[in-house]
Design a protein around this motif. Structure first.
Motif, PDB file in Angstrom:
ATOM      1  N   PRO A   1       8.580 -43.668  48.373  1.00  0.00           N
ATOM      2  CA  PRO A   1       9.545 -42.792  47.721  1.00  0.00           C
ATOM      3  C   PRO A   1       8.891 -41.996  46.593  1.00  0.00           C
ATOM      4  CG  PRO A   1      10.424 -45.013  47.891  1.00  0.00           C
ATOM      5  CD  PRO A   1       8.988 -45.086  48.299  1.00  0.00           C
ATOM      6  N   GLY A   2       9.372 -40.804  46.387  1.00  0.00           N
ATOM      7  CA  GLY A   2       8.866 -39.982  45.303  1.00  0.00           C
ATOM      8  C   GLY A   2       7.635 -39.198  45.699  1.00  0.00           C
ATOM      9  N   ARG A   3       7.393 -39.103  46.975  1.00  0.00           N
ATOM     10  CA  ARG A   3       6.195 -38.422  47.469  1.00  0.00           C
ATOM     11  C   ARG A   3       6.199 -36.923  47.134  1.00  0.00           C
ATOM     12  NH1 ARG A   3       2.151 -38.766  51.588  1.00  0.00           N
ATOM     13  NH2 ARG A   3       1.059 -36.810  51.331  1.00  0.00           N
ATOM     14  N   THR A   4       7.343 -36.299  47.316  1.00  0.00           N
ATOM     15  CA  THR A   4       7.405 -34.866  47.043  1.00  0.00           C
ATOM     16  C   THR A   4       7.620 -34.655  45.549  1.00  0.00           C
ATOM     17  OG1 THR A   4       8.523 -34.640  49.173  1.00  0.00           O
ATOM     18  CG2 THR A   4       8.492 -32.700  47.773  1.00  0.00           C
ATOM     19  N   GLN A   5       6.537 -34.388  44.829  1.00  0.00           N
ATOM     20  CA  GLN A   5       6.645 -34.157  43.384  1.00  0.00           C
ATOM     21  C   GLN A   5       6.783 -32.672  43.103  1.00  0.00           C
ATOM     22  OE1 GLN A   5       6.637 -36.607  41.113  1.00  0.00           O
ATOM     23  NE2 GLN A   5       6.066 -38.341  42.370  1.00  0.00           N
ATOM     24  N   LEU A   6       6.235 -31.904  44.003  1.00  0.00           N
ATOM     25  CA  LEU A   6       6.265 -30.464  43.821  1.00  0.00           C
ATOM     26  C   LEU A   6       7.533 -29.891  44.427  1.00  0.00           C
ATOM     27  CD1 LEU A   6       2.659 -29.791  45.107  1.00  0.00           C
ATOM     28  CD2 LEU A   6       3.392 -29.675  42.728  1.00  0.00           C
ATOM     29  N   ILE A   7       7.884 -28.721  43.986  1.00  0.00           N
ATOM     30  CA  ILE A   7       8.942 -27.978  44.660  1.00  0.00           C
ATOM     31  C   ILE A   7       8.241 -27.123  45.693  1.00  0.00           C
ATOM     32  CG2 ILE A   7      10.734 -26.235  44.386  1.00  0.00           C
ATOM     33  CD1 ILE A   7      10.721 -27.069  41.425  1.00  0.00           C
ATOM     34  N   ASN A   8       8.524 -27.357  46.951  1.00  0.00           N
ATOM     35  CA  ASN A   8       7.879 -26.579  47.999  1.00  0.00           C
ATOM     36  C   ASN A   8       8.835 -25.511  48.508  1.00  0.00           C
ATOM     37  OD1 ASN A   8       5.338 -27.941  48.062  1.00  0.00           O
ATOM     38  ND2 ASN A   8       6.382 -29.673  49.007  1.00  0.00           N
ATOM     39  N   VAL A   9       8.342 -24.301  48.522  1.00  0.00           N
ATOM     40  CA  VAL A   9       9.175 -23.178  48.949  1.00  0.00           C
ATOM     41  C   VAL A   9       8.684 -22.682  50.305  1.00  0.00           C
ATOM     42  CG1 VAL A   9      10.046 -20.902  48.325  1.00  0.00           C
ATOM     43  CG2 VAL A   9       9.479 -22.545  46.527  1.00  0.00           C
ATOM     44  N   PHE A  10       9.597 -22.538  51.237  1.00  0.00           N
ATOM     45  CA  PHE A  10       9.274 -22.061  52.584  1.00  0.00           C
ATOM     46  C   PHE A  10      10.000 -20.749  52.834  1.00  0.00           C
ATOM     47  CE2 PHE A  10       9.287 -26.671  52.403  1.00  0.00           C
ATOM     48  CZ  PHE A  10       7.987 -26.960  52.798  1.00  0.00           C
ATOM     49  N   GLU A  11       9.343 -19.912  53.622  1.00  0.00           N
ATOM     50  CA  GLU A  11       9.880 -18.578  53.843  1.00  0.00           C
ATOM     51  C   GLU A  11      10.406 -18.459  55.269  1.00  0.00           C
ATOM     52  OE1 GLU A  11       8.021 -14.482  52.394  1.00  0.00           O
ATOM     53  OE2 GLU A  11       6.953 -15.332  54.108  1.00  0.00           O
ATOM     54  N   LEU A  12      11.641 -17.995  55.392  1.00  0.00           N
ATOM     55  CA  LEU A  12      12.201 -17.715  56.723  1.00  0.00           C
ATOM     56  C   LEU A  12      11.872 -16.287  57.112  1.00  0.00           C
ATOM     57  CD1 LEU A  12      15.696 -19.333  56.093  1.00  0.00           C
ATOM     58  CD2 LEU A  12      13.919 -20.229  57.586  1.00  0.00           C
TER      59      LEU A  12
ATOM     60  N   THR B   1       9.641 -20.689  60.285  1.00  0.00           N
ATOM     61  CA  THR B   1       9.538 -20.970  58.849  1.00  0.00           C
ATOM     62  C   THR B   1       8.084 -21.209  58.452  1.00  0.00           C
ATOM     63  OG1 THR B   1      11.673 -22.075  59.040  1.00  0.00           O
ATOM     64  CG2 THR B   1      10.454 -22.438  57.003  1.00  0.00           C
ATOM     65  N   LYS B   2       7.688 -20.580  57.340  1.00  0.00           N
ATOM     66  CA  LYS B   2       6.306 -20.719  56.877  1.00  0.00           C
ATOM     67  C   LYS B   2       6.273 -21.230  55.446  1.00  0.00           C
ATOM     68  CE  LYS B   2       5.249 -16.478  57.579  1.00  0.00           C
ATOM     69  NZ  LYS B   2       4.830 -15.138  57.977  1.00  0.00           N
ATOM     70  N   PHE B   3       5.239 -22.023  55.130  1.00  0.00           N
ATOM     71  CA  PHE B   3       5.047 -22.446  53.745  1.00  0.00           C
ATOM     72  C   PHE B   3       4.754 -21.216  52.891  1.00  0.00           C
ATOM     73  CE2 PHE B   3       2.107 -23.541  50.325  1.00  0.00           C
ATOM     74  CZ  PHE B   3       2.881 -24.453  49.617  1.00  0.00           C
ATOM     75  N   LEU B   4       5.398 -21.132  51.738  1.00  0.00           N
ATOM     76  CA  LEU B   4       5.163 -19.978  50.874  1.00  0.00           C
ATOM     77  C   LEU B   4       4.405 -20.373  49.616  1.00  0.00           C
ATOM     78  CD1 LEU B   4       5.750 -16.929  50.348  1.00  0.00           C
ATOM     79  CD2 LEU B   4       7.853 -17.654  49.207  1.00  0.00           C
ATOM     80  N   ILE B   5       4.938 -21.342  48.866  1.00  0.00           N
ATOM     81  CA  ILE B   5       4.345 -21.652  47.569  1.00  0.00           C
ATOM     82  C   ILE B   5       4.851 -23.005  47.079  1.00  0.00           C
ATOM     83  CG2 ILE B   5       6.183 -20.598  46.164  1.00  0.00           C
ATOM     84  CD1 ILE B   5       4.110 -19.417  44.365  1.00  0.00           C
ATOM     85  N   SER B   6       4.036 -23.667  46.255  1.00  0.00           N
ATOM     86  CA  SER B   6       4.482 -24.883  45.578  1.00  0.00           C
ATOM     87  C   SER B   6       4.619 -24.590  44.101  1.00  0.00           C
ATOM     88  CB  SER B   6       3.449 -26.004  45.727  1.00  0.00           C
ATOM     89  OG  SER B   6       3.501 -26.543  47.014  1.00  0.00           O
ATOM     90  N   ALA B   7       5.685 -25.081  43.514  1.00  0.00           N
ATOM     91  CA  ALA B   7       5.855 -24.955  42.070  1.00  0.00           C
ATOM     92  C   ALA B   7       5.765 -26.356  41.484  1.00  0.00           C
ATOM     93  CB  ALA B   7       7.198 -24.325  41.749  1.00  0.00           C
ATOM     94  N   PRO B   8       5.038 -26.527  40.369  1.00  0.00           N
ATOM     95  CA  PRO B   8       4.818 -27.863  39.829  1.00  0.00           C
ATOM     96  C   PRO B   8       6.098 -28.517  39.298  1.00  0.00           C
ATOM     97  CG  PRO B   8       3.865 -26.196  38.383  1.00  0.00           C
ATOM     98  CD  PRO B   8       4.316 -25.496  39.609  1.00  0.00           C
ATOM     99  N   ASP B   9       6.989 -27.767  38.740  1.00  0.00           N
ATOM    100  CA  ASP B   9       8.252 -28.322  38.271  1.00  0.00           C
ATOM    101  C   ASP B   9       9.239 -27.175  38.105  1.00  0.00           C
ATOM    102  OD1 ASP B   9       8.551 -27.572  35.214  1.00  0.00           O
ATOM    103  OD2 ASP B   9       6.465 -28.086  35.549  1.00  0.00           O
TER     104      ASP B   9
END
Ligand SMILES: Nc1nc2c(ncn2[C@@H]2O[C@H](COP(=O)(O)OP(=O)(O)OP(=O)(O)O)[C@@H](O)[C@H]2O)c(=O)[nH]1
Ligand SMILES: [Mg+2]
Length: 216
Positions: A65-76, A11-19
């Motif tokens: 708590p609340g550390r992950t503010q971004l939506i993090n997308v990972f690629e399989l 699994t690799k990090f792909l992109i972060s979306a702000p909201d």
């Protein structure tokens, strides 16, 4: 060792979306297969992603708590993604923001066509809060299967752990096969093979298999 078809360690990090308010703008195209990890702040979403992929720092974890503010997308792989959603129910967030966030989350669950499964993570010591149930209801209403994952299972002795698992299964019995309930520990690896098998199953819907075959 379970023999999954996907190698989750790749699994690799792909992109972060702000909201997720403007889904179409920030997320990758609504194609292939996506599996979302949802849960209250501090439920252990990022830790679970790291444990499942055997990577220490794929998704960041925190004691705050609340550390992950971004939506993090990972690629399989090119067709398949995992999504770490920001935690809901974080007490310090103003109410207006919470409501906005819930609305966006609902929209994501209801409109994202590629969404093939949702993992709803809940601390095994505090399962089935209102918003957890809301997430499960939204997903099932959109015919998306749910894995209710009872995290931090290492915090309870075996008997209390099984008691909670059974209670949660009973509480969700009306959802039938749409919802499965499993205990999990990122720390000890409890439940990992089962979770990977379910993710692997969601990664291979019949329609995608057909495309894979057609493309050779
Ligand atoms: N004992 C134990 N602690 C855990 C486990 N999983 C997570 N934690 C701890 O719980 C805290 C929160 O974990 P995270 O993975 O950051 O939780 P999250 O759901 O991603 O939190 P947000 O990003 O804030 O929404 C951290 O201190 C972790 O170390 C587990 O299986 N066992
Ligand atoms: Mg997180």
């Amino acid at each position: 060792m379970t023999a999954t078809r996907i190698d989750f360690r790749k699994t690799k990090f792909l992109i972060s979306a702000p909201d997720i308010a403007h889904l179409d703008k920030h997320l990758p195209g609504d194609t292939g297969v996506e599996i979302a990890f949802a849960g209250r702040s501090n439920a252990g979403k990022s830790s679970a992603l790291n444990a499942l992929t055997e990577q220490k720092n794929l998704a960041r974890t925190s004691k705050t708590p609340g550390r992950t503010q971004l939506i993090n997308v990972f690629e399989l792989d090119e067709q398949r993604r995992l999504v770490d959603l920001p935690g809901y129910g974080f007490a310090q967030v103003p109410l207006a923001m919470k409501l906005k966030w819930q609305e966006s989350l609902g929209e994501y669950l209801q409109k994202r066509a590629c969404l093939s499964g949702v993992v709803v993570l809940m601390d095994i010591r505090h399962p089935l809060k209102d918003l957890d149930l809301q997430m499960i209801e939204w997903a099932v209403a959109s015919e998306i299967p749910v894995l209710a994952l009872l995290t931090k299972a290492d915090k309870l002795p075996q008997s209390a752990k099984m008691k909670t698992v059974n209670e949660v299964r009973k509480a969700l019995v009306d959802f039938g096969d749409w919802v499965r309930v499993e205990p999990f520990s990122s720390l000890k690896g409890t439940g990992k093979p089962k979770v990977l098998a379910i993710l692997d199953e969601w990664c291979h819907p019949a329609w995608l298999e057909q495309e894979d075959n057609e493309q050779g």
